[in-house]
Design an enzyme around this catalytic site. Structure first.
Site, short mmCIF file in Angstrom:
data_model
loop_
_atom_site.label_atom_id
_atom_site.label_comp_id
_atom_site.label_asym_id
_atom_site.label_seq_id
_atom_site.Cartn_x
_atom_site.Cartn_y
_atom_site.Cartn_z
N LYS A 88 3.96 9.16 8.84
CA LYS A 88 3.93 8.75 10.21
C LYS A 88 4.78 9.15 11.42
O LYS A 88 4.76 10.36 11.84
CB LYS A 88 3.93 6.98 10.14
CG LYS A 88 2.60 6.73 9.19
CD LYS A 88 2.28 5.34 9.10
CE LYS A 88 1.10 5.10 8.32
NZ LYS A 88 1.00 4.49 7.17
N TYR A 91 0.83 -1.26 0.07
CA TYR A 91 0.04 0.07 -0.08
C TYR A 91 0.96 1.30 -0.03
O TYR A 91 1.81 1.35 0.63
CB TYR A 91 -1.00 0.01 1.07
CG TYR A 91 -1.70 1.19 1.13
CD1 TYR A 91 -2.90 1.26 0.63
CD2 TYR A 91 -1.57 2.04 2.46
CE1 TYR A 91 -3.75 2.46 0.56
CE2 TYR A 91 -2.37 3.29 2.45
CZ TYR A 91 -3.45 3.51 1.58
OH TYR A 91 -4.18 4.42 1.58
N ASP A 149 9.38 3.01 -0.20
CA ASP A 149 8.22 3.64 0.59
C ASP A 149 8.40 3.33 2.14
O ASP A 149 8.22 2.12 2.37
CB ASP A 149 6.85 3.32 0.33
CG ASP A 149 5.83 4.01 0.82
OD1 ASP A 149 6.17 4.70 1.85
OD2 ASP A 149 4.62 3.60 0.46
#
Ligand SMILES: *Cc1c(COP(=O)(O)O)cnc(C)c1O
Length: 424
Positions: A266, A143, A238
């Site tokens: 995050k 994702y 990522d």
């Protein structure tokens, strides 16, 4: 005032599609009612009914220092009092960038954005702009946020061209996204054999955390690096989830491979909206205003958010052995889950990368998305419900990663293991 979770959720259904502002919060894959959160304190969450939970979700990853960490809150309050946003350069942006670049020394420069989605979307545009090519390669089960190019998975193992995994993604976009299998170099080799000259980049979660926790093998990552080099494509890591999570230098603490572009999110925002992409000078200088790849953001580099990130990263950098401690706790937790499963003759696979942990109800080691899909979803749902009842807050899907924070104490680990033992 609504004082119970069910009433709050019922009311929210009238206000939001599915009652939530991000789908997995609705608990659809495990059933039941999501607790509405009143507050967090250290390693605990409290819902509006006053029930306390040991929190292994941590806002889906950002809160590595736990909830309401004093130094982070102080930095946020101090900065907010000077004004919330200016849309002009501030020293806080430079301070956070210097911290990130001091750890990720394969990168020269950054650009801050507000969400991981934006970071990866921009990284793709940058890769396409820098190479003059249109195709991208991603992996099934990874994702990268919800931008159009990345909401794509192969419809079947045999499909070469991406099919949209969401309505609303034009199939003409999806065609530019080639999909390969995680930890399967041959599947990537095949795409490069067929279309190598048109591939701008390969984007990967080097420690996949969005199909459950599935780390990439070192030979696989080295193979990706070699393929990209041979064909003039860029390699994008990522690290929105794994950056400053799996180790101080994220996945780079676990592999010798160095990517061309890294995306962050995050943890670098410490619970506020911060994300970034970083690259070598010659690549990132393609971004506007120097280069011709456009990107902008009203709240990019927001000072209050930067302050939260600076306070978080400073603590992580300045605390000796912090990731060893987090990793040892994660190991003890999943070791306890595995022992509890063995006692009941249930097959369980576990994985740990620093403060990230994952487990699958499966008899076979999980190396890719098919492996993750083959695990027992019904058993996970039952386990999740039993743990929630016992005050242990796990992500409401088996395709998520769990997190240990510095406030997740040894006693909390013991309590979570005891809950797993007593769960049916
Ligand atoms: C969470 C995540 C994203 C998306 O970040 P948002 O801030 O939710 O847009 C992208 N990539 C990875 C690996 C993530 O874990």
């Amino acid at each position: 005032m609504t004082l119970n979770n069910q009433a709050a959720f019922d009311a929210a259904q009238k206000l939001f599609a599915g009652g939530v502002n991000s789908p997995v919060r609705a608990f659809k894959s495990v059933g039941g009612t999501p607790p509405f959160i009143d507050r967090g304190e250290g390693g605990y969450l409290y819902d509006i009914e006053g029930k306390r939970y040991i929190d292994f979700v941590q806002s889906w990853g950002p809160l590595i220092l736990g909830h309401a960490n004093q130094s982070v809150i102080d930095a946020v309050v101090r900065t907010a009092k000077k004004g919330l946003s200016f849309g002009a350069p501030t020293l806080l942006e430079s301070e956070l960038a210097e911290l990130i670049l001091s750890i990720y020394d394969c990168l020269d420069k950054l650009r801050f954005v507000s969400t991981g989605t934006e970071a990866v979307m921009t990284a793709l545009r940058l890769a396409r702009g820098a190479t003059g090519r249109d195709l991208i390669v991603k992996f099934r089960g990874c994702y990268h946020g919800h931008s159009d190019s990345l909401l794509v998975e192969a419809g079947s193992g045999a499909a070469t061209f991406g099919a949209p995994s969401s309505l609303g993604v034009p199939s003409d976009f999806a065609k530019l996204t080639l999909v390969a299998e995680y930890n399967d170099l041959a599947s990537v080799q095949k795409l490069f054999d067929e279309r190598g000259g048109a591939i701008a980049c390969v984007v990967i979660e080097p420690i996949a955390g969005n199909m459950g926790l599935v780390p990439a093998d070192e030979p696989f990552l080295q193979g990706l690096r070699a393929l990209c080099d041979r064909h003039g494509a860029l390699l994008i890591f990522d690290e929105v989830m794994s950056g400053f999570r799996a180790a101080l230098n994220g996945a780079l603490g676990w592999t010798r491979v160095r990517p061309d572009i890294v995306t962050f999110g995050k943890v670098i925002g410490g619970g506020m909206s911060v994300a970034a992409l970083g690259a070598k000078r010659e690549i990132i200088d393609n971004l506007s205003p120097i280069g011709k790849v456009y990107q902008a953001g009203t709240l990019s580099g927001n000072p209050v958010a930067m302050a939260a990130g600076v306070a978080t990263l400073r603590t992580l950098i300045d605390t000796p052995n912090i990731y060893d401690t987090l990793g040892a706790r994660a190991q003890r937790l999943v070791g306890g889950f595995a022992a509890a499963a063995r006692e009941k003759n249930i097959a369980l696979q576990t994985a740990v990368r620093g403060s990230m942990f994952g487990f699958f109800f499966s008899g076979k080691p999980v190396r890719d998305f098919d492996g993750a899909l083959a695990s027992d979803a019904a058993r996970f749902a039952a386990f999740h419900g039993a743990m929630l009842k016992r005050g242990v807050y796990l992500a409401p899907s088996q395709f998520e990663t769990g997190f240990i924070s510095t406030q997740t104490s040894e006693a909390m680990i013991d309590e979570a293991i005891a809950a797993a033992r007593s769960a049916p």
